[in-house]
Write a protein that holds these residues in place. Structure first.
Motif, PDB file in Angstrom:
ATOM      1  N   HIS A 190      -3.691 -33.778 -18.290  1.00 62.07           N
ATOM      2  CA  HIS A 190      -2.493 -34.246 -18.922  1.00 62.07           C
ATOM      3  C   HIS A 190      -2.599 -34.364 -20.633  1.00 62.07           C
ATOM      4  N   ASP A 191      -3.686 -34.835 -20.759  1.00 60.18           N
ATOM      5  CA  ASP A 191      -4.096 -35.078 -22.058  1.00 60.18           C
ATOM      6  C   ASP A 191      -4.144 -33.665 -22.777  1.00 60.18           C
ATOM      7  N   ASP A 192      -4.837 -32.807 -22.171  1.00 60.76           N
ATOM      8  CA  ASP A 192      -5.276 -31.404 -22.722  1.00 60.76           C
ATOM      9  C   ASP A 192      -3.678 -30.768 -22.993  1.00 60.76           C
ATOM     10  N   LEU A 193      -2.871 -31.019 -22.001  1.00 61.58           N
ATOM     11  CA  LEU A 193      -1.349 -30.279 -22.232  1.00 61.58           C
ATOM     12  C   LEU A 193      -0.636 -30.751 -23.433  1.00 61.58           C
ATOM     13  N   LEU A 194      -0.842 -32.306 -23.455  1.00 64.90           N
ATOM     14  CA  LEU A 194      -0.059 -32.877 -24.640  1.00 64.90           C
ATOM     15  C   LEU A 194      -0.560 -32.442 -25.886  1.00 64.90           C
ATOM     16  N   ALA A 195      -1.822 -32.348 -25.922  1.00 59.13           N
ATOM     17  CA  ALA A 195      -2.316 -31.908 -27.203  1.00 59.13           C
ATOM     18  C   ALA A 195      -2.017 -30.435 -27.751  1.00 59.13           C
ATOM     19  N   ARG A 196      -1.680 -29.686 -26.774  1.00 61.28           N
ATOM     20  CA  ARG A 196      -1.428 -28.439 -27.055  1.00 61.28           C
ATOM     21  C   ARG A 196       0.171 -28.248 -27.514  1.00 61.28           C
ATOM     22  N   GLY A 197       0.807 -29.064 -27.359  1.00 67.81           N
ATOM     23  CA  GLY A 197       2.395 -29.187 -27.749  1.00 67.81           C
ATOM     24  C   GLY A 197       3.072 -28.098 -27.363  1.00 67.81           C
ATOM     25  N   GLY A 198       2.837 -27.553 -26.206  1.00 70.14           N
ATOM     26  CA  GLY A 198       3.580 -26.605 -25.420  1.00 70.14           C
ATOM     27  C   GLY A 198       4.769 -27.138 -24.402  1.00 70.14           C
ATOM     28  N   GLY A 239       8.116 -17.502 -12.611  1.00 73.11           N
ATOM     29  CA  GLY A 239       6.994 -17.744 -11.461  1.00 73.11           C
ATOM     30  C   GLY A 239       5.672 -17.406 -12.186  1.00 73.11           C
ATOM     31  N   ARG A 240       5.548 -17.431 -13.221  1.00 78.72           N
ATOM     32  CA  ARG A 240       4.027 -17.281 -13.808  1.00 78.72           C
ATOM     33  C   ARG A 240       3.531 -18.773 -14.437  1.00 78.72           C
ATOM     34  N   ILE A 241       2.353 -18.756 -14.580  1.00 78.71           N
ATOM     35  CA  ILE A 241       1.669 -19.965 -15.230  1.00 78.71           C
ATOM     36  C   ILE A 241       1.615 -19.762 -16.680  1.00 78.71           C
ATOM     37  N   ALA A 242       2.511 -20.706 -17.272  1.00 82.13           N
ATOM     38  CA  ALA A 242       2.674 -20.904 -18.817  1.00 82.13           C
ATOM     39  C   ALA A 242       1.500 -21.632 -19.423  1.00 82.13           C
ATOM     40  N   GLU A 243       1.202 -22.846 -18.654  1.00 80.75           N
ATOM     41  CA  GLU A 243       0.130 -23.600 -18.970  1.00 80.75           C
ATOM     42  C   GLU A 243      -0.542 -24.287 -17.900  1.00 80.75           C
ATOM     43  N   HIS A 244      -1.938 -24.763 -17.925  1.00 78.24           N
ATOM     44  CA  HIS A 244      -2.505 -25.471 -16.959  1.00 78.24           C
ATOM     45  C   HIS A 244      -3.646 -26.169 -17.772  1.00 78.24           C
ATOM     46  N   GLY A 245      -3.907 -27.409 -17.284  1.00 80.52           N
ATOM     47  CA  GLY A 245      -4.923 -28.419 -17.532  1.00 80.52           C
ATOM     48  C   GLY A 245      -4.641 -29.855 -17.482  1.00 80.52           C
TER      49      GLY A 245
END
Length: 580
Positions: free
Chosen positions: A550-558, A542-548
Motif C-alpha cells: 500500500h505504501d509503495d504504491l501510494l508513493a509512486r502516484g500511479g 488484464g495486465r498488471i499495471a502496478e504491484h507492491g
C-alpha cells in the motif's frame, strides 16, 4: 434408438435390456402365430373335418397360453428396464456433470433441467411403454407373413410387399411429426431458463415496477416462441398421423380386394376369405401402431441424443498420477493468458506469486479480470497460455479433489441450501465436530444470527438462504471457509455490499483466516486493501499495471494512488438537507 438405450444403460445392464427385447419379440411372434391359426381352423370347419379342427384349436390354445406367459414376462422386464434406465441415467448424468468445467454450465441451466427431468422420464417411459408395441409391430406382422406362405402364397406375397410400403409411410410420418422436435426442446429450455431467471430476479423487477411477465420482455418472448413452436408441432403431428392412416387404409383395402378377387375366381372359399380378412386386420393393426408411435420414438431419440451429448462432453483432463504439493499455501500465475471467447483475451501475460500465509489484494476496474483470476486458480477453466500453480504444482497436474482440498472459496453471491443453519456451515467440512462448527460460527458472527432466529441453529434458511440477509449469508460462507481450514482462501468482493455490522464480522474472520491460510482477495473496501501484504493493480486489458504494498504504491502516484484518492474522498461524503 435401441443402440442409444444400450449405451445409456452401460455394459452392466445391457444383458437385462437384451432379454427384454427377446421376450417382446417372442410375444409378437406368438401373437402373429395365434392369429394365423384361424386359417387352418376355418378350412377344417368348412370341410367338416372336426378332428382336424380340434387339433388346430388345441395348437391355438397352446399358442394363446404361451402368448399370455410371454406377455407377462416381457411386461415385467419392461418395467424393470424402465426403472434401471431412470436410475442409471440420473446417476450417470449427475456423476458426469460434476466432472465438467464450470464454464460449460453458462446458459445451460434450463437445458440441463429439461434433460434431467423430461428427457430421462421420456427415455424411461420409452423402455417400458413404447418399445413393446414397436417390437410387436414388427414381430407379429412378420410372423403372420411367414405363416401365410404355408396357407396361400399369394396372400403371403401380398403381405410381404405391403410391409415395406407401410414402413416407408410410417417413417415419413414419423419424420414429419418429429421435424419440429428439436425446435420445441430448445424453445422449452429457453422458456424454463427465463422462468427461473424471472423468479430469481423478483426483487429487482419489483423495484422497477416489473411485476408481471409482460414487464419482462425476455420471458414474454420465450413464451411466445414456445407457443408458436407448439402450434407448428401440433399441425405437423396431425399431418403425420393422417399420412400414416391413409397408407394403412390403402394397404388394407388392397388386401381386401386381392382376397375378394381370389374368392370370386374360385381360388378361395367364403370361409377362407373371412379368415384371411381377419388375418389381414391383425397384420395391419400392429404395423399402424408403429406409425402412431413413430413420432414419439423420434422425440425419444432426440432426448437420448441430448443425454448422450452431455455424456460425451469431455471433462477437464486429470492426471493419472497426480503430482505431490511442494509449496503448501502458495499461488502462482506464470505468464497466464485467457479469454472466454476466442480472440477476446481477458488476461494477458499475467505473472505474480502469492506466498504462503500472505494476503494478496486484486484491484482494478470492472472487466479487468479480477474474478477470472480466482476462477483460474480454482480451475473452473483451463488457461489458454501460461501456467497456474497451486501448492507449487500446475493445477492441471492435480485431481479436482486434491486441488479443492487446498482451496476455500468465498464469493459475493453466496448460495445456501434449504437446510438448517448448522448444516449449511457443516458443508465446509462434513466430518467436523459440533465444537469445531460452533467455533467457526462464533468467529464469523453466525452465532449471533442463530441466537435471534425462531428455532436457533435448527432454523431452515430457505431456498438460496432467502430467510437471511445478504450480509448474514456472507457470514455463513465465511464460516464454511474457516471450518474447512484450507491453506488457501479465495475471496471475491466478500465485503463489497455489507453494512458496517456484517463487515465488522467478516473483517474479523479474515484476520482469523490469515493466521493459517494464504488469502487472495478481490476488494474495493479501503480497510481490506490497506492490510494486504501485496496489491496487484490490473488495467483494462488484464495486465498488471502496478504491484507492491500500500505504501509503495501510494508513493509512486500511479493508478493505485488515484484509486486511493478517489475512495478516500468519497468516504467523507455526507448528505445534507437542502436549504428551504
Amino acid at each position: 434408438m435401441i443402440r442409444q438405450l444400450r449405451r445409456v444403460l452401460g455394459p452392466e445392464h445391457q444383458g437385462q435390456y437384451t432379454r427384454f427385447l427377446v421376450w417382446a419379440t417372442i410375444y409378437g411372434v406368438l401373437q402373429g402365430l395365434a392369429v394365423s391359426l384361424l386359417v387352418p381352423i376355418a378350412r377344417n370347419l368348412a370341410d367338416g373335418d372336426w378332428s382336424g379342427a380340434w387339433r388346430w384349436i388345441g395348437v391355438l390354445a397352446v399358442a394363446v397360453v404361451c402368448c399370455g406367459i410371454a406377455h407377462y414376462i416381457q411386461a415385467m422386464r419392461a418395467f424393470g428396464v424402465a426403472l434401471v434406465v431412470l436410475r442409471t441415467m440420473h446417476l450417470n448424468i449427475g456423476d458426469h456433470l460434476v466432472t465438467l468445467p464450470i464454464g460449460w454450465f453458462a446458459g445451460k441451466t434450463g437445458s440441463v433441467a429439461q434433460i434431467a427431468s423430461k428427457g430421462t422420464m421420456a427415455a424411461g417411459g420409452a423402455a417400458a411403454h413404447l418399445m413393446t408395441p414397436v417390437v410387436i409391430g414388427i414381430a407379429a406382422p412378420a410372423s403372420v407373413t411367414v405363416s401365410m406362405f404355408f396357407f396361400d402364397w399369394r396372400i403371403g406375397l401380398a403381405l410381404l410387399i405391403a410391409a415395406p410400403l407401410i414402413a416407408l409411410a410410417a417413417r415419413a410420418a414419423a419424420g414429419l411429426i418429429a421435424r419440429s422436435e428439436h425446435a420445441a426442446h430448445e424453445a422449452a429450455a429457453e422458456s424454463s431458463e427465463r422462468v427461473i431467471e424471472f423468479a430469481r430476479c423478483q426483487p429487482v423487477l419489483r423495484a422497477f415496477g416489473r411485476t408481471s411477465d409482460a414487464g419482462y420482455p425476455p420471458l414474454t418472448e420465450a413464451i411466445t416462441t414456445q407457443q408458436k413452436v407448439a402450434r407448428r408441432t401440433m399441425i405437423e403431428s396431425v399431418l403425420g398421423l393422417a399420412l400414416n392412416g391413409v397408407a394403412i387404409q390403402l394397404v388394407f383395402t388392397a388386401l381386401v380386394v386381392l382376397a375378394a378377387a381370389l374368392a370370386l375366381g374360385g381360388d378361395l372359399t367364403g370361409i377362407d376369405l373371412l379368415a384371411l380378412l381377419g388375418v389381414a386386420t391383425r397384420f395391419v393393426q400392429p404395423v399402424s401402431e408403429i406409425g402412431e408411435f413413430g413420432g414419439a420414438l423420434r422425440q425419444i431419440r432426440g432426448e437420448l441424443t441430448r443425454i448422450q451429448n452431455i455424456m460425451d462432453t469431455q471433462p477437464l483432463p486429470e492426471p493419472t498420477r497426480p503430482a505431490t504439493v511442494t509449496a503448501p499455501g502458495q499461488v502462482e500465475l506464470d505468464h497466464v493468458g485467457f479469454g472466454y471467447e476466442p480472440g477476446t483475451p481477458v488476461l494477458d501475460d499475467l505473472t505474480f506469486t502469492a506466498p504462503p500465509h500472505t494476503m494478496t489484494a486484486l484491484v482494478g476496474p470492472s472487466g479487468s479480470g479480477k474474478t477470472t483470476i480466482t476462477r483460474l486458480i480454482a480451475r473452473f477453466y483451463d488457461v489458454d497460455a501460461g501456467t497456474v500453480r497451486v501448492g507449487g504444482i500446475d493445477v492441471r497436474d492435480q485431481t479436482t479433489e486434491d486441488l479443492m482440498a487446498q482451496l476455500a472459496l468465498v464469493f459475493q453471491d453466496v448460495y445456501l441450501f434449504d437446510d438448517t443453519l448448522r448444516e449449511n456451515i457443516r458443508l465446509g467440512r462434513p466430518d467436523a465436530s459440533e465444537t469445531e462448527i460452533d467455533e467457526a460460527a462464533r468467529l464469523a458472527g453466525v452465532t449471533e444470527i442463530a441466537d435471534r432466529l425462531p428455532n436457533g441453529w435448527d432454523t431452515r434458511v430457505g431456498e438460496a438462504g432467502a430467510a437471511l440477509s445478504g450480509g448474514e449469508r456472507q457470514r455463513v460462507s465465511v464460516a464454511r471457509a474457516i471450518l474447512k481450514r484450507t491453506p488457501i482462501v479465495l475471496l471475491d468482493e466478500a465485503t463489497a455490499a455489507l453494512d458496517p455490522e456484517n463487515e465488522r464480522f467478516v473483517q474479523r474472520s479474515l484476520e482469523t483466516l490469515r493466521e493459517h491460510a494464504t488469502l487472495v482477495v478481490i476488494a474495493h473496501k479501503l480497510s481490506t486493501v490497506v492490510n494486504a501484504d501485496q496489491i496487484i493493480v490490473l488495467d483494462e486489458h488484464g495486465r498488471i499495471a502496478e504491484h507492491g504494498t500500500h505504501d509503495d504504491l501510494l508513493a509512486r502516484g500511479g493508478r493505485y494512488a488515484a484509486f486511493w484518492l478517489e475512495r478516500s474522498s468519497t468516504r467523507g461524503w455526507r448528505l445534507e438537507a437542502a436549504p428551504s
